[in-house]
Design a protein around this motif. Structure first.
Motif, PDB file in Angstrom:
ATOM      1  N   GLY A 175       1.055 -14.686   3.038  1.00 11.60           N
ATOM      2  CA  GLY A 175       0.473 -14.090   4.231  1.00 11.60           C
ATOM      3  C   GLY A 175      -0.289 -12.833   3.897  1.00 11.60           C
ATOM      4  N   LYS A 176      -1.203 -12.466   4.777  1.00 14.20           N
ATOM      5  CA  LYS A 176      -2.114 -11.348   4.554  1.00 14.20           C
ATOM      6  C   LYS A 176      -1.388 -10.040   4.283  1.00 14.20           C
ATOM      7  CE  LYS A 176      -5.989  -8.953   6.806  1.00 14.20           C
ATOM      8  NZ  LYS A 176      -6.871  -8.928   8.009  1.00 14.20           N
ATOM      9  N   GLN A 177      -0.366  -9.736   5.091  1.00 12.61           N
ATOM     10  CA  GLN A 177       0.326  -8.461   4.956  1.00 12.61           C
ATOM     11  C   GLN A 177       1.069  -8.359   3.623  1.00 12.61           C
ATOM     12  OE1 GLN A 177      -0.243  -6.045   7.191  1.00 12.61           O
ATOM     13  NE2 GLN A 177      -1.571  -7.548   8.185  1.00 12.61           N
ATOM     14  N   ALA A 178       1.742  -9.426   3.255  1.00  7.06           N
ATOM     15  CA  ALA A 178       2.507  -9.418   2.004  1.00  7.06           C
ATOM     16  C   ALA A 178       1.595  -9.393   0.786  1.00  7.06           C
ATOM     17  CB  ALA A 178       3.422 -10.632   1.956  1.00  7.06           C
ATOM     18  N   GLU A 179       0.510 -10.124   0.852  1.00  9.43           N
ATOM     19  CA  GLU A 179      -0.353 -10.269  -0.318  1.00  9.43           C
ATOM     20  C   GLU A 179      -0.974  -8.952  -0.758  1.00  9.43           C
ATOM     21  OE1 GLU A 179      -3.009 -13.360   0.810  1.00  9.43           O
ATOM     22  OE2 GLU A 179      -1.525 -14.960   0.511  1.00  9.43           O
ATOM     23  N   TRP A 180      -1.509  -8.177   0.195  1.00 10.17           N
ATOM     24  CA  TRP A 180      -2.142  -6.934  -0.256  1.00 10.17           C
ATOM     25  C   TRP A 180      -1.106  -5.886  -0.634  1.00 10.17           C
ATOM     26  CZ3 TRP A 180      -1.614  -2.059   1.598  1.00 10.17           C
ATOM     27  CH2 TRP A 180      -1.294  -1.850   2.947  1.00 10.17           C
ATOM     28  N   ARG A 181       0.068  -5.939   0.000  1.00  4.50           N
ATOM     29  CA  ARG A 181       1.094  -4.947  -0.328  1.00  4.50           C
ATOM     30  C   ARG A 181       1.712  -5.169  -1.709  1.00  4.50           C
ATOM     31  NH1 ARG A 181       1.072  -4.757   5.231  1.00  4.50           N
ATOM     32  NH2 ARG A 181       1.544  -2.691   6.130  1.00  4.50           N
ATOM     33  N   THR A 182       1.596  -6.351  -2.244  1.00  5.07           N
ATOM     34  CA  THR A 182       2.145  -6.633  -3.581  1.00  5.07           C
ATOM     35  C   THR A 182       1.060  -6.720  -4.648  1.00  5.07           C
ATOM     36  OG1 THR A 182       2.119  -9.015  -3.066  1.00  5.07           O
ATOM     37  CG2 THR A 182       4.169  -7.810  -2.657  1.00  5.07           C
ATOM     38  N   ASP A 183      -0.142  -6.308  -4.299  1.00  4.37           N
ATOM     39  CA  ASP A 183      -1.274  -6.309  -5.233  1.00  4.37           C
ATOM     40  C   ASP A 183      -1.609  -4.863  -5.590  1.00  4.37           C
ATOM     41  OD1 ASP A 183      -3.648  -6.499  -6.614  1.00  4.37           O
ATOM     42  OD2 ASP A 183      -4.801  -7.359  -4.957  1.00  4.37           O
ATOM     43  N   PRO A 184      -1.333  -4.418  -6.816  1.00  2.00           N
ATOM     44  CA  PRO A 184      -1.569  -3.017  -7.161  1.00  2.00           C
ATOM     45  C   PRO A 184      -3.023  -2.588  -7.023  1.00  2.00           C
ATOM     46  CG  PRO A 184      -1.065  -4.316  -9.122  1.00  2.00           C
ATOM     47  CD  PRO A 184      -0.765  -5.178  -7.941  1.00  2.00           C
ATOM     48  N   ALA A 185      -3.961  -3.533  -7.084  1.00  2.00           N
ATOM     49  CA  ALA A 185      -5.373  -3.185  -6.905  1.00  2.00           C
ATOM     50  C   ALA A 185      -5.658  -2.744  -5.474  1.00  2.00           C
ATOM     51  CB  ALA A 185      -6.257  -4.378  -7.266  1.00  2.00           C
ATOM     52  N   ARG A 186      -4.842  -3.197  -4.540  1.00  2.91           N
ATOM     53  CA  ARG A 186      -5.055  -2.848  -3.133  1.00  2.91           C
ATOM     54  C   ARG A 186      -4.004  -1.882  -2.591  1.00  2.91           C
ATOM     55  NH1 ARG A 186      -5.772  -8.627  -0.314  1.00  2.91           N
ATOM     56  NH2 ARG A 186      -4.382  -9.288  -2.032  1.00  2.91           N
ATOM     57  N   SER A 187      -2.787  -1.963  -3.092  1.00  2.00           N
ATOM     58  CA  SER A 187      -1.722  -1.092  -2.591  1.00  2.00           C
ATOM     59  C   SER A 187      -1.642   0.219  -3.350  1.00  2.00           C
ATOM     60  CB  SER A 187      -0.375  -1.797  -2.691  1.00  2.00           C
ATOM     61  OG  SER A 187       0.031  -1.925  -4.046  1.00  2.00           O
ATOM     62  N   GLY A 188      -2.127   0.219  -4.609  1.00  2.00           N
ATOM     63  CA  GLY A 188      -1.875   1.332  -5.506  1.00  2.00           C
ATOM     64  C   GLY A 188      -0.683   0.990  -6.384  1.00  2.00           C
ATOM     65  N   PRO A 189      -0.316   1.871  -7.319  1.00  2.00           N
ATOM     66  CA  PRO A 189       0.735   1.554  -8.279  1.00  2.00           C
ATOM     67  C   PRO A 189       2.124   1.426  -7.674  1.00  2.00           C
ATOM     68  CG  PRO A 189       0.050   3.841  -8.495  1.00  2.00           C
ATOM     69  CD  PRO A 189      -0.916   3.197  -7.566  1.00  2.00           C
ATOM     70  N   GLY A 190       2.336   2.010  -6.497  1.00  2.00           N
ATOM     71  CA  GLY A 190       3.630   1.916  -5.836  1.00  2.00           C
ATOM     72  C   GLY A 190       3.645   0.771  -4.842  1.00  2.00           C
ATOM     73  N   GLY A 191       4.680  -0.075  -4.907  1.00  2.00           N
ATOM     74  CA  GLY A 191       4.836  -1.154  -3.946  1.00  2.00           C
ATOM     75  C   GLY A 191       5.713  -0.711  -2.796  1.00  2.00           C
ATOM     76  N   CYS A 192       7.000  -1.043  -2.891  1.00  2.00           N
ATOM     77  CA  CYS A 192       7.962  -0.633  -1.870  1.00  2.00           C
ATOM     78  C   CYS A 192       8.012   0.886  -1.725  1.00  2.00           C
ATOM     79  CB  CYS A 192       9.337  -1.191  -2.244  1.00  2.00           C
ATOM     80  SG  CYS A 192      10.688  -0.641  -1.206  1.00  2.00           S
ATOM     81  N   ILE A 193       7.935   1.598  -2.854  1.00  2.48           N
ATOM     82  CA  ILE A 193       8.030   3.063  -2.796  1.00  2.48           C
ATOM     83  C   ILE A 193       6.876   3.662  -2.002  1.00  2.48           C
ATOM     84  CG2 ILE A 193       6.733   3.578  -4.921  1.00  2.48           C
ATOM     85  CD1 ILE A 193      10.055   5.228  -3.887  1.00  2.48           C
ATOM     86  N   GLY A 194       5.702   3.011  -2.046  1.00  2.00           N
ATOM     87  CA  GLY A 194       4.563   3.501  -1.288  1.00  2.00           C
ATOM     88  C   GLY A 194       4.536   3.010   0.134  1.00  2.00           C
ATOM     89  N   ASP A 195       5.025   1.788   0.350  1.00  2.00           N
ATOM     90  CA  ASP A 195       4.971   1.183   1.672  1.00  2.00           C
ATOM     91  C   ASP A 195       6.016   1.777   2.608  1.00  2.00           C
ATOM     92  OD1 ASP A 195       4.068  -0.551   3.654  1.00  2.00           O
ATOM     93  OD2 ASP A 195       5.342  -2.200   2.999  1.00  2.00           O
ATOM     94  N   ILE A 196       7.278   1.808   2.177  1.00  2.00           N
ATOM     95  CA  ILE A 196       8.330   2.328   3.042  1.00  2.00           C
ATOM     96  C   ILE A 196       9.093   3.503   2.433  1.00  2.00           C
ATOM     97  CG2 ILE A 196       8.598   0.168   4.294  1.00  2.00           C
ATOM     98  CD1 ILE A 196      11.095  -0.419   2.619  1.00  2.00           C
ATOM     99  N   GLY A 197       9.088   3.605   1.093  1.00  2.00           N
ATOM    100  CA  GLY A 197       9.754   4.753   0.474  1.00  2.00           C
ATOM    101  C   GLY A 197       9.134   6.066   0.888  1.00  2.00           C
TER     102      GLY A 197
END
Length: 371
Positions: A175-197
């Motif tokens: 899904g769209k939301q999951a895909e960009w959040r787990t792609d470092p090119a779009r989310s940045g180097p932090g995944g969970c830590i950047g999204d909710i941490g």
């Protein structure tokens, strides 16, 4: 008093957060969504405009087209809300500020700390307002918790435990939301830590009024093949000598949006849970327990001002989000809104992400958090 006119960048078809921004912005009738560059695809942008029920002529194929088109109108936009993925936050904010438009951005402020530093320079040189939608700091009882700690009700803060468990990324991202959040090119180097941490970190500093000075991080990509972290454990040290624990995870099966914070002083402790947001529990050293209710007469002035319904009528996420917009509207009208997260909060959040990612990767032990 006329309503402030908002333009939106992002929030096209399939986006979760765009409609949330629209509802929150318009809840108090101080702001109206009137234009947007909802997608880089002109057809999708117009489709979003139809969903938002705005003039299709004010649905633009790019943010540059929106800035140019709105500038020629007598009823052009007053500010921009950025609701696109992380990698787009800096270019969008930079362009908006250059066009003379204040910015309210989704968090995290940018994809990297270096970008946040650049953004801070643009904000300073423009002289325009910048806000960040750390929604949870808009809850009335979060602000009540902050006020009580500031008043000394808990005494000296000794321990902070802040947790943000989710389970929606426990399997393969789809899904769209999951895909960009787990792609470092779009989310940045932090995944969970950047999204909710980063939400948990901001909440800890916001509620206590204390800055984190050091951290020890253990970030992991638990799901096989994942390129960014999805499970995070971080020990914290605060400027007053207090200690803390920050736990953020998106692989805890069964968890939904369980943000919660516990703060313990030498006189009392308090507990607030985002999934049960209308009660704040305070336990004192002598064994008494006080349950503070949203809308109750015992609230301080800031929490009371941001409560819209009487006790027993639940308020939640949308109303908290609307409080961020209310504060931003106040700033644009030249009024005071000292609790609105701004560029300083943006810098600290990005510094936290960058420091935690690097410290965990390098197994560096305790490291300083400086910004």
């Amino acid at each position: 008093m006329r309503r402030l006119r908002m333009g939106m960048i992002g929030g096209g078809p399939g986006a979760f957060i765009g409609p949330i921004h629209r509802i929150a912005a318009e809840l108090d009738r101080e702001i109206e969504l009137v234009a947007g560059a909802f997608s880089s695809d002109a057809g999708r942008s117009r489709a979003a405009a139809e969903t938002y029920r705005i003039d299709p002529e004010r649905a633009y194929p790019s943010m540059e087209a929106m800035f140019a088109g709105e500038k020629t109108r007598g009823d052009g936009i007053d500010f921009v809300a950025i609701v696109s993925p992380n990698f787009h936050h800096l270019p969008a904010a930079r362009a908006a500020l250059a066009a003379g438009l204040p910015v309210l951005s989704d968090k995290p402020a940018t994809a990297t700390f270096a970008e946040a530093q650049e953004l801070a320079g643009h904000v300073a040189s423009s002289g325009l307002s910048y806000g960040l939608t750390h929604t949870y700091s808009g809850y009335p009882l979060v602000r009540e918790a902050r006020a009580r700690i500031a008043s000394g009700a808990l005494g000296t803060v000794r321990k902070v435990v802040v947790e943000y468990p989710q389970g929606w990324l426990a399997g393969e991202a789809s899904g769209k939301q999951a895909e960009w959040r787990t792609d470092p090119a779009r989310s940045g180097p932090g995944g969970c830590i950047g999204d909710i941490g980063t939400h948990a970190f901001q909440l800890a500093e916001f509620v206590t009024g204390l800055k984190v000075t050091e951290l020890l991080a253990d970030l992991g990509a638990v799901v096989p093949g994942r390129q960014v972290d999805d499970d995070c454990s971080v020990l914290l040290r605060f400027e007053n000598g207090g200690r803390g624990v920050l736990l953020a995870s998106q692989i805890e099966v069964g968890e939904m949006n369980g943000l919660r914070i516990r703060v313990y002083g030498d006189k009392a402790g308090l507990i607030w849970k985002q999934e049960v947001p209308n009660t704040l529990t305070i336990n004192t050293l002598d064994g008494r327990t006080e349950i503070v209710h949203a809308g109750g007469s015992q609230l301080g002035p800031d929490a009371a001002l941001r409560t819209r319904t009487p006790t027993g009528h639940p308020e939640g996420y949308l109303e908290a989000f609307a409080n961020i917009y209310r504060d931003f509207a106040a700033v644009l009208r030249g009024e005071e809104a000292p609790l609105l997260p701004g560029i300083d909060t943006a810098l600290r959040g990005m510094a936290f992400i960058a420091t935690a990612v690097a410290a965990s990767r390098d197994n560096a032990g305790w490291v300083k958090l400086t910004v």
